[in-house]
Design an enzyme around this catalytic site. Structure first.
Site, short mmCIF file in Angstrom:
data_model
loop_
_atom_site.label_atom_id
_atom_site.label_comp_id
_atom_site.label_asym_id
_atom_site.label_seq_id
_atom_site.Cartn_x
_atom_site.Cartn_y
_atom_site.Cartn_z
N CYS A 158 14.10 -19.69 17.22
CA CYS A 158 12.75 -20.10 16.83
C CYS A 158 11.93 -20.70 17.96
O CYS A 158 10.76 -20.37 18.13
CB CYS A 158 12.81 -21.06 15.64
SG CYS A 158 13.63 -22.64 15.96
N ASP B 5 12.59 -18.39 -2.59
CA ASP B 5 12.04 -17.88 -3.85
C ASP B 5 10.70 -18.52 -4.21
O ASP B 5 10.20 -18.37 -5.32
CB ASP B 5 13.03 -18.07 -5.00
CG ASP B 5 13.48 -19.51 -5.15
OD1 ASP B 5 12.90 -20.39 -4.47
OD2 ASP B 5 14.42 -19.76 -5.94
N SER C 263 11.10 -25.73 -3.82
CA SER C 263 12.25 -26.63 -3.90
C SER C 263 13.45 -25.96 -3.27
O SER C 263 13.50 -24.72 -3.14
CB SER C 263 12.56 -27.00 -5.36
OG SER C 263 13.00 -25.87 -6.07
N HIS D 248 13.03 -26.42 12.91
CA HIS D 248 12.35 -25.15 13.07
C HIS D 248 11.11 -25.39 13.93
O HIS D 248 10.51 -26.47 13.88
CB HIS D 248 11.96 -24.55 11.72
CG HIS D 248 11.34 -23.19 11.82
ND1 HIS D 248 11.89 -22.18 12.59
CD2 HIS D 248 10.22 -22.66 11.26
CE1 HIS D 248 11.14 -21.09 12.49
NE2 HIS D 248 10.11 -21.36 11.70
N ASP E 186 3.77 -18.10 12.66
CA ASP E 186 5.21 -18.22 12.86
C ASP E 186 5.78 -16.85 13.21
O ASP E 186 5.77 -15.94 12.39
CB ASP E 186 5.87 -18.76 11.59
CG ASP E 186 7.32 -19.19 11.82
OD1 ASP E 186 7.91 -18.78 12.84
OD2 ASP E 186 7.86 -19.93 10.98
#
Length: 268
Positions: A179, A210, A214, A237, A260
Site C-alpha cells: 500500500c 460487505d 462494521s 493502510h 486509493d
C-alpha cells in the site's frame, strides 16, 4: 516577432504540437515550431486544482521528498520517500501512462477530451499505478510468500527507480508493491501532472468487504470462532488525497479527495 499563448484554465493536459500558419493573399504556408506540454496549474485561480496557500503548494506540488508513516498503532515508523517528480524523463513516463490505460484504449478521443478534469485523471492514474487488472500498470501487489526472486516491497525508498524500471521493462509491472509503495508512486505521478497530492496513513485500518460499515466476526453456539467472515483489520493502510473542486457534488465537497491505488477490490 513575439507571441504569447494563453490556454483556458480547463484545457486538456498533455503534449501539444505548435504550428505557425501564415496567410498572405491566396498563399498559405505553415511551419512546425515545436512541442510543448500543458499541465494542471495549482497557481491559476480558474483551474480545478487551484490551491490558494503558497506554503501548501510548495509542500503538495513542489516537494520531492516526504515521509510515509507505517507500522502499527503502538509502533509507528516514519519512512523517508523520494517522490522525484521533476527528475529527467519522469514527465514523459507519466504522460505515457495516460496513453497506456484501458480508458484510452477503449476510446482515445473521449479519453483525451476528459484530461482537463482532475477527477477523471485521478481515476485513470489510480487504475494505472497497479498492474493487477492487465492494463500495463506500474506495480504488482504481493502480501504473502517469498520475495527472493523480485524486490521486497519494504526495500523501496522512492518512486523514480520504480517508474524508470517500468519503462525500461517495456511497461511490464514491477514486482512488488504494497500500500505505501502504491501511494508513494501515485503521489509522484499526480504531483508531476500538477495535481496537489499527499499521503494519508491509517492505523488499525478497517477493511469492510460487505459495505455494512462494521467488522463482522462469527462464533458458534459454544463461543468458538468461525473463520467465515471476510472482514479484517489491517495494522495500517496508506492511500492518497488530491486537492481539487467538485462541481459535480457541490462546493461543500471541494478540497481533499480520496484516491486509493492499492488493488484489493475492484471498483466500478
Amino acid at each position: 516577432m513575439n507571441f504569447t499563448i494563453s490556454s483556458p484554465a480547463n484545457a486538456v493536459i498533455g503534449r501539444y504540437n505548435l504550428i505557425l500558419q501564415v496567410t498572405s493573399g491566396n498563399k498559405i504556408s505553415s511551419r512546425f515550431l515545436g512541442q510543448f506540454v500543458l499541465l494542471f496549474n495549482p497557481w491559476c485561480p480558474g483551474d480545478d486544482v487551484y490551491m490558494a496557500n503558497e506554503n501548501e503548494r510548495q509542500e503538495y506540488v513542489l516537494n520531492e521528498n516526504g515521509i510515509i508513516f507505517v507500522g502499527n498503532a503502538k509502533y509507528i515508523e516514519a519512512r523517508g520517500w523520494y517522490y522525484g517528480q521533476f527528475q529527467d524523463h519522469l514527465l514523459n513516463i507519466c504522460l505515457t501512462m495516460l496513453d497506456l490505460s484501458l480508458y484510452y484504449r477503449q476510446d482515445p478521443a473521449i479519453d483525451v477530451s476528459r484530461r482537463g478534469d482532475p477527477k477523471y485523471v485521478g481515476r485513470v492514474i489510480s487504475s494505472m499505478i497497479n498492474g493487477n487488472d492487465n492494463d500495463n500498470g506500474v506495480l504488482l501487489g504481493k502480501w504473502q510468500g517469498s520475495f527472493h526472486s523480485h524486490e521486497n516491497p519494504s526495500r523501496w525508498d522512492g518512486s523514480v527507480v520504480i517508474l524508470q524500471k517500468w519503462r525500461q521493462d517495456n511497461y511490464k509491472p514491477v514486482q512488488y508493491g504494497q500500500c505505501w509503495v502504491f501511494a508513494g508512486v501515485m503521489c509522484t505521478v499526480l504531483r508531476c501532472l500538477g495535481i496537489p497530492t499527499r499521503l494519508v496513513s491509517n492505523f488499525n485500518s478497517a477493511h469492510d468487504v460487505d459495505r455494512n460499515l462494521s467488522i463482522d466476526k462469527y462464533y458458534d453456539s459454544s463461543g468458538k470462532s468461525l473463520n467465515i467472515g471476510k472482514d479484517s483489520t489491517w495494522d495500517y493502510h496508506v492511500w492518497n488525497e488530491s486537492w481539487f473542486i467538485r462541481p459535480d457534488l457541490g462546493m461543500s465537497y471541494n478540497g481533499w479527495q480520496v484516491l486509493d491505488a492499492t488493488p484489493q477490490e475492484q471498483s466500478k
